[in-house]
Design an enzyme around this catalytic site. Structure first.
Site, PDB file in Angstrom:
ATOM      1  N   VAL A   1       0.844  -1.203   0.000  1.00  0.00           N
ATOM      2  CA  VAL A   1       0.000   0.000   0.000  1.00  0.00           C
ATOM      3  C   VAL A   1       0.875   1.248   0.000  1.00  0.00           C
ATOM      4  O   VAL A   1       1.770   1.372   0.837  1.00  0.00           O
ATOM      5  CB  VAL A   1      -0.917   0.074   1.245  1.00  0.00           C
TER       6      VAL A   1
ATOM      7  N   GLY B   1       3.179   2.386  -2.009  1.00  0.00           N
ATOM      8  CA  GLY B   1       4.563   2.354  -2.488  1.00  0.00           C
ATOM      9  C   GLY B   1       5.545   2.607  -1.368  1.00  0.00           C
ATOM     10  O   GLY B   1       5.629   1.834  -0.412  1.00  0.00           O
TER      11      GLY B   1
ATOM     12  N   GLY C   1       4.587   4.304 -19.932  1.00  0.00           N
ATOM     13  CA  GLY C   1       4.807   3.244 -18.950  1.00  0.00           C
ATOM     14  C   GLY C   1       4.182   3.529 -17.598  1.00  0.00           C
ATOM     15  O   GLY C   1       4.438   2.821 -16.624  1.00  0.00           O
TER      16      GLY C   1
ATOM     17  N   GLU D   1      -0.717   0.434 -17.337  1.00  0.00           N
ATOM     18  CA  GLU D   1      -0.565  -0.886 -17.965  1.00  0.00           C
ATOM     19  C   GLU D   1      -1.307  -0.920 -19.300  1.00  0.00           C
ATOM     20  O   GLU D   1      -2.221  -0.136 -19.536  1.00  0.00           O
ATOM     21  CB  GLU D   1      -1.171  -1.966 -17.050  1.00  0.00           C
TER      22      GLU D   1
ATOM     23  N   LYS E   1      -6.183  -2.320  -1.657  1.00  0.00           N
ATOM     24  CA  LYS E   1      -5.374  -1.611  -0.669  1.00  0.00           C
ATOM     25  C   LYS E   1      -6.222  -1.168   0.525  1.00  0.00           C
ATOM     26  O   LYS E   1      -5.770  -1.196   1.672  1.00  0.00           O
ATOM     27  CB  LYS E   1      -4.681  -0.416  -1.326  1.00  0.00           C
TER      28      LYS E   1
ATOM     29  N   GLY F   1       6.416   2.954  -8.545  1.00  0.00           N
ATOM     30  CA  GLY F   1       7.742   3.185  -9.100  1.00  0.00           C
ATOM     31  C   GLY F   1       8.750   2.264  -8.474  1.00  0.00           C
ATOM     32  O   GLY F   1       8.619   1.848  -7.325  1.00  0.00           O
TER      33      GLY F   1
END
Lengths: 442, 442
Positions: free
Chosen positions: A136, A138, A191, A194, A209, A306
């Protein structure tokens, strides 16, 4: 084990974006990590089906395998990191690793939201670390914060922006960079989205999440599919413009509230007041707000996705697992901050039973009596109007009429809108976006 | 010890604002805390010189003592919470507690910034928990985050708003609620500022907190008195108005940067761009930003002071200390996230050697050649001008001229301003406020 250990070995299943970030962080900060742990954290094995693509990091060939089971069984591997996502075979890998006496670290929100309790239970019984900070937000340490920092408080609400792709698209649209389909296509080319963007933009990622956040924040188990979910495909430039005019920013919100009699949990686009910090969260950033009874409001902000940011969360979990291993007694804190046997199953309040303020945009014929018709039907359902806006010129005889309601039950609103939509003066289905003036007011 | 423990006893030294909050949080959430720990966290003793004032919470008389040493020696006390602040006798209490084999939890930033390493060392040798989450950012879990979440990353910058009193005053001034002295007087009447407000508004509180943040974020020991400090007494309405015009908000900033060759560490009023999240932090709130090499920017926001928010931080530390005690092996993580022997002494780069953008307001006579004089002297010191603003009508023959510089060394600026101030066209000492366009750009 503590005394004899000369290194802690990491086995990585899934050598994609996050996996290569983990390799890089372990390498870049090897000296500092070793200093902090007392022993090095060594990359012992990497398993991936694709052993040939360039990940931008060099690893020795002999570390690579296509067989995750081989990695799990490798005695040099003390901690298994699963980064392949999805339910299977990820779940089997987690269970096999735990059975083999290895700690597990993962970023797999789909698996966690579906089988997290079962897996955490297996980890608890084996006295092994089971870390999922990266699942959750990042690089935002929200899992840790809810497990430890707010442990002595009673959390009332947890809400925020937890999908970077959707937030990037909405931010670009708000900045005038084009309509949804155009911005999405550009995000895909860059990018940032998706090829199949549904998981992100239709809200399912946020839904998963939110289930994890609810378990951590409230100690309550809810089912993902019970969480109301709407995505951002229908957000149009005209609603963005009205939002701006009224002082709001449209965000994909994931929000949960512990009412004491069921959990309110929902994912949908929302108009957030510009004065709220969430309105300032742009691009791929995420932010999670926690409302505690004693702590009051707090906000955790950072890159929600990322390679490198998410890798820092994985490595933080690796270091915690390594410490538990080196300490010789296993983790001092269970995966959810309390024994999973204490996580209570809780019902999610049906969306129809919840109340919100709403922005409603009607497209109606430009003739007398239309506003009277709308307001009469709304009043008939007990819905009270806060403001009305009608200032555009008619286009082909039709004008947008924008209404903001006071708090009204979803069920009542749905009934009223169905009635209004059937009237011949209505030229399109009304657009509804919830207005969030009461976030954090529990 | 683990098996036999039926409860963990807490001894509270200092029954003031935070202390009564701790009593309340322990009481309000007793069931949940016991559930999480497996045993209750019991208030065993409270020491305060004043045993009669009403704190709004009821405690049994027999828990109270005027003798902190008696509390430390009490076998029912497992963890000592010190909330009296200041260097002595607080330091002795910490050392006595550790010598008696008791974990310590404290909110004492002055003591931590001065003797934190020595005290943490004593705790480490005794394998005892030593928690100070409440010393920085009130209820914001920034200590924990730097110890654990960013443990595998390399932190480049840590900066933010860490004094709620100063931020409240600046927020009120920015909202037009009056000039500094008026707003301060009101804050004092409301209990938001101390009778002697110097520690908060002259920046010393922020200075102490920054020393703690630097140790946690960079693993570097610096001396508090080496940290440049300026308070907010000189901030005037006119500079607030110019800040607004240029798109900035004036905040009391505490900022540190690990340059690899010394630490830059400073506390002073600064113009923060409105687009930066820090500009949105109003009233008594705090926010700390961390810039990590891998993580990038992250922000932690919440109430930086106050009884209940700060108490949640104390209780989080109490629960961690209790877990370490119950685990039987002591804490798995040392107080600073690494052994104190690894904390390197580091020099603080002299402020004169650092470079910043500046806002400078001159009050000069309204005659030709003045701007030429100013810009010539600035140029002579290698200082390049970004913008000039002169749009007010002269008052008694003098006008404000506002200049923003590009990055310039403090020493050069100081020399230039001394020269300009000596000129007869100058009617007042120039006012200088640093402009922070490069926060988080390491």
């Amino acid at each position: 084990m503590a005394a004899s250990k000369r290194a802690v070995g990491v086995g990585l299943i899934g050598f994609g974006t996050i996996g290569s970030g983990v390799v890089r962080v372990l390498r870049d900060n090897a000296a500092e990590i070793e200093e902090k742990l007392g022993v090095p954290l060594v990359l012992a094995k990497i398993a991936d089906l694709d052993l040939h693509s360039d990940r931008g990091v060099k690893v020795r060939k002999k570390l690579l395998t296509r067989d995750a089971r081989e990695l799990i069984a490798d005695p040099a591997v003390d901690i298994v990191v699963e980064l392949i996502g999805g339910l299977q075979p990820a779940k089997d890998f987690h269970l096999q690793a735990l059975r083999a006496g290895k700690a597990v670290v993962s970023a797999n929100k789909a698996l966690l939201s579906e089988h997290g309790v079962e897996l955490a239970h297996a980890a608890e019984r084996a006295s092994l670390s089971y870390g999922f900070e990266a699942s959750v937000g990042g690089g935002i340490p929200i899992v840790r914060t809810l497990k430890e920092a707010t442990a002595g408080d009673r959390n009332l609400e947890v809400y925020g922006i937890v999908n970077g792709t959707a937030n990037y698209i909405l931010s670009e649209m708000a900045a005038g960079a084009g309509k949804f389909s155009e911005v999405l296509a550009r995000a895909q080319a860059m990018g940032l989205a998706e090829a199949d963007p549904s998981y992100d933009i239709d809200g399912f990622d946020s839904q998963h999440k939110l289930v994890i956040l609810v378990a951590l924040a409230f100690g309550k188990r809810i089912k993902a599919k019970a969480v109301h979910v709407e995505g951002i495909r229908e957000i149009s430039g005209i609603d963005m413009a009205y939002a701006r005019e009224f002082g709001y920013t449209i965000k994909l919100l994931a929000a949960a509230r512990d009412t004491g009699d069921g959990v309110e949990a929902r994912v949908h686009p929302a108009m957030v007041p510009n004065a709220h910090l969430l309105a300032q969260v742009s691009g791929p950033f995420n932010a999670v707000c926690v409302q505690g009874r004693a702590l009051g409001p707090s906000v955790y902000y950072g890159q929600g996705a990322g390679s490198m940011p998410t890798a820092t969360a994985v490595v933080a979990d690796l270091m915690e697992a390594a410490r538990a291993l080196l300490g010789g007694t296993g983790p001092q804190l269970p995966p959810y901050g309390r024994k999973v046997s204490l996580l209570q199953r809780e019902r999610v309040i049906a969306m129809a039973e919840t109340s919100h303020e709403h922005y409603i945009r009607f497209l109606v014929v430009d003739e007398p009596g239309v506003l009277a018709m709308i307001s009469t039907i709304l009043a008939g359902e007990g819905i009270s109007i806060a403001t009305v806006s009608q200032h555009e010129k008619p286009l082909r005889g039709a004008v947008p009429v924008v209404i903001r309601t006071h708090k009204a039950k979803e069920a009542a609103l749905k009934r009223a809108l169905a009635k209004i939509a059937r009237r011949k003066q209505c030229r399109a289905l009304p657009v509804v976006i919830r207005v969030e003036e009461s976030l954090g007011e529990s």
